[in-house]
Design a protein around this motif. Sequence first.
Motif, PDB file in Angstrom:
ATOM      1  N   GLU A 169     -10.053  11.725   6.403  1.00 58.47           N
ATOM      2  CA  GLU A 169      -9.802  10.287   6.351  1.00 58.47           C
ATOM      3  C   GLU A 169      -8.722   9.900   5.338  1.00 58.47           C
ATOM      4  OE1 GLU A 169     -13.531   8.217   5.878  1.00 58.47           O
ATOM      5  OE2 GLU A 169     -14.562   9.780   6.987  1.00 58.47           O
ATOM      6  N   LEU A 170      -8.288  10.853   4.515  1.00 59.04           N
ATOM      7  CA  LEU A 170      -7.348  10.497   3.457  1.00 59.04           C
ATOM      8  C   LEU A 170      -6.008  10.028   4.014  1.00 59.04           C
ATOM      9  CD1 LEU A 170      -8.007  13.271   0.798  1.00 59.04           C
ATOM     10  CD2 LEU A 170      -8.771  10.899   0.773  1.00 59.04           C
ATOM     11  N   HIS A 171      -5.426  10.804   4.944  1.00 54.17           N
ATOM     12  CA  HIS A 171      -4.128  10.421   5.499  1.00 54.17           C
ATOM     13  C   HIS A 171      -4.227   9.123   6.307  1.00 54.17           C
ATOM     14  CE1 HIS A 171      -0.263  11.542   7.880  1.00 54.17           C
ATOM     15  NE2 HIS A 171      -0.020  10.696   6.900  1.00 54.17           N
ATOM     16  N   PRO A 172      -5.243   8.955   7.169  1.00 55.41           N
ATOM     17  CA  PRO A 172      -5.376   7.666   7.862  1.00 55.41           C
ATOM     18  C   PRO A 172      -5.513   6.486   6.904  1.00 55.41           C
ATOM     19  CG  PRO A 172      -6.678   9.317   8.974  1.00 55.41           C
ATOM     20  CD  PRO A 172      -6.179   9.953   7.707  1.00 55.41           C
ATOM     21  N   LEU A 173      -6.258   6.685   5.799  1.00 57.30           N
ATOM     22  CA  LEU A 173      -6.405   5.598   4.827  1.00 57.30           C
ATOM     23  C   LEU A 173      -5.069   5.267   4.166  1.00 57.30           C
ATOM     24  CD1 LEU A 173      -9.806   6.212   2.986  1.00 57.30           C
ATOM     25  CD2 LEU A 173      -9.102   4.133   4.182  1.00 57.30           C
ATOM     26  N   ARG A 174      -4.289   6.291   3.854  1.00 58.61           N
ATOM     27  CA  ARG A 174      -2.961   6.048   3.287  1.00 58.61           C
ATOM     28  C   ARG A 174      -2.086   5.281   4.275  1.00 58.61           C
ATOM     29  NH1 ARG A 174      -1.297   8.253  -1.408  1.00 58.61           N
ATOM     30  NH2 ARG A 174      -2.480   9.965  -2.362  1.00 58.61           N
ATOM     31  N   CYS A 175      -2.215   5.611   5.559  1.00 59.69           N
ATOM     32  CA  CYS A 175      -1.450   4.900   6.590  1.00 59.69           C
ATOM     33  C   CYS A 175      -1.877   3.443   6.666  1.00 59.69           C
ATOM     34  CB  CYS A 175      -1.631   5.587   7.941  1.00 59.69           C
ATOM     35  SG  CYS A 175      -0.823   7.194   8.079  1.00 59.69           S
ATOM     36  N   LEU A 176      -3.190   3.212   6.580  1.00 57.20           N
ATOM     37  CA  LEU A 176      -3.714   1.840   6.609  1.00 57.20           C
ATOM     38  C   LEU A 176      -3.187   1.045   5.422  1.00 57.20           C
ATOM     39  CD1 LEU A 176      -5.774  -0.323   7.735  1.00 57.20           C
ATOM     40  CD2 LEU A 176      -7.385   0.638   6.086  1.00 57.20           C
ATOM     41  N   VAL A 177      -3.280   1.612   4.222  1.00 55.76           N
ATOM     42  CA  VAL A 177      -2.818   0.921   3.016  1.00 55.76           C
ATOM     43  C   VAL A 177      -1.323   0.634   3.106  1.00 55.76           C
ATOM     44  CG1 VAL A 177      -2.448   1.172   0.528  1.00 55.76           C
ATOM     45  CG2 VAL A 177      -4.634   1.845   1.540  1.00 55.76           C
TER      46      VAL A 177
END
Length: 308
Positions: free
Chosen positions: A3-11
């Motif tokens: 989930e780290l990369h998707p969260l970075r994309c969201l932010v």
Amino acid sequence: MDELHPLRCLVAAVDAGSFTGAAKTLGVSQPAVSQKVKSLELAYGQTLLIRNRAGVQPTMAGQVAYGFGQKIGQALDEMRVELDSLQGTISGHIRITAGQSLSQTYLGEVVIALKAQHRDLKVDLVISDALIDLEKDNVDFAIRFGSPGQGRGIGRKIGVVQSVLAATPAYLDRAGRPHSPRELQNLDFIQYRDDTEQAMVAVTYEGQNLSVPVTPSLTADHPNLIAHALEKGLGFTKAPLYFVQNFLDSGVYEEVLPGCRPVPKPLYLVQREEVHNTARAKLFQEVLIEKLATAPGISISPDLRRMG
């Protein structure tokens, strides 16, 4: 799911206001950002971003995910900085705030010393006499006189600051030199706007603490304006000894009523909780103590002086 990369994309998408802007920030393609955010939405079963022609906007669920994403990203960045410090490289970003007189003198030397020692360290100096909210304004360290202030933050008294009453000899020749504290009110007082003492000065004289009335004739909001008013012979003022010692030594200023000095004020270092005990916090404190220990009128606490 990672989930780290998707969260970075969201932010990044929320910060940029679009997937295209997020892609530029992250150095990936726009479809890749969109796909990662979509995978996050599928994993949690909620719509996180509303897509329209104007870009993207977070839903309520998206705002929650964005908040946690920011914290996780900051924690990972902090971990990287701390790991680098184990190899002798101090990096990252620190923001420091202090009043005008200290920022113009010894704190400026602290910033230069930090940058000279660690080129990868980014340093911002916020010059303000106001009690800035460290959390709200994302400030890591505050140096404050008199009080550590309120709000979140870890405050510690690191010493005391001595001030002095000063004027030009020419002004005292004209207005007369006082022989007792109460005669100070016969002189024109140049008031610093943000000083909490108004029309009164707390002093020590012959072993006693006194509250002495003064007669403000001019109020200024910058140390250099006060210095200019002194040079023009407009009165006397109360100033930190570290700010005026050179002028006293050279005879440009004269101490008004020697033996009568303002009551020393405690000096505090306040740190934002998130940076407390980090490598850059320890470095900043060491350099700060080293520089302030050389400042006239600043007495550093003995336990901290041994650290510098």
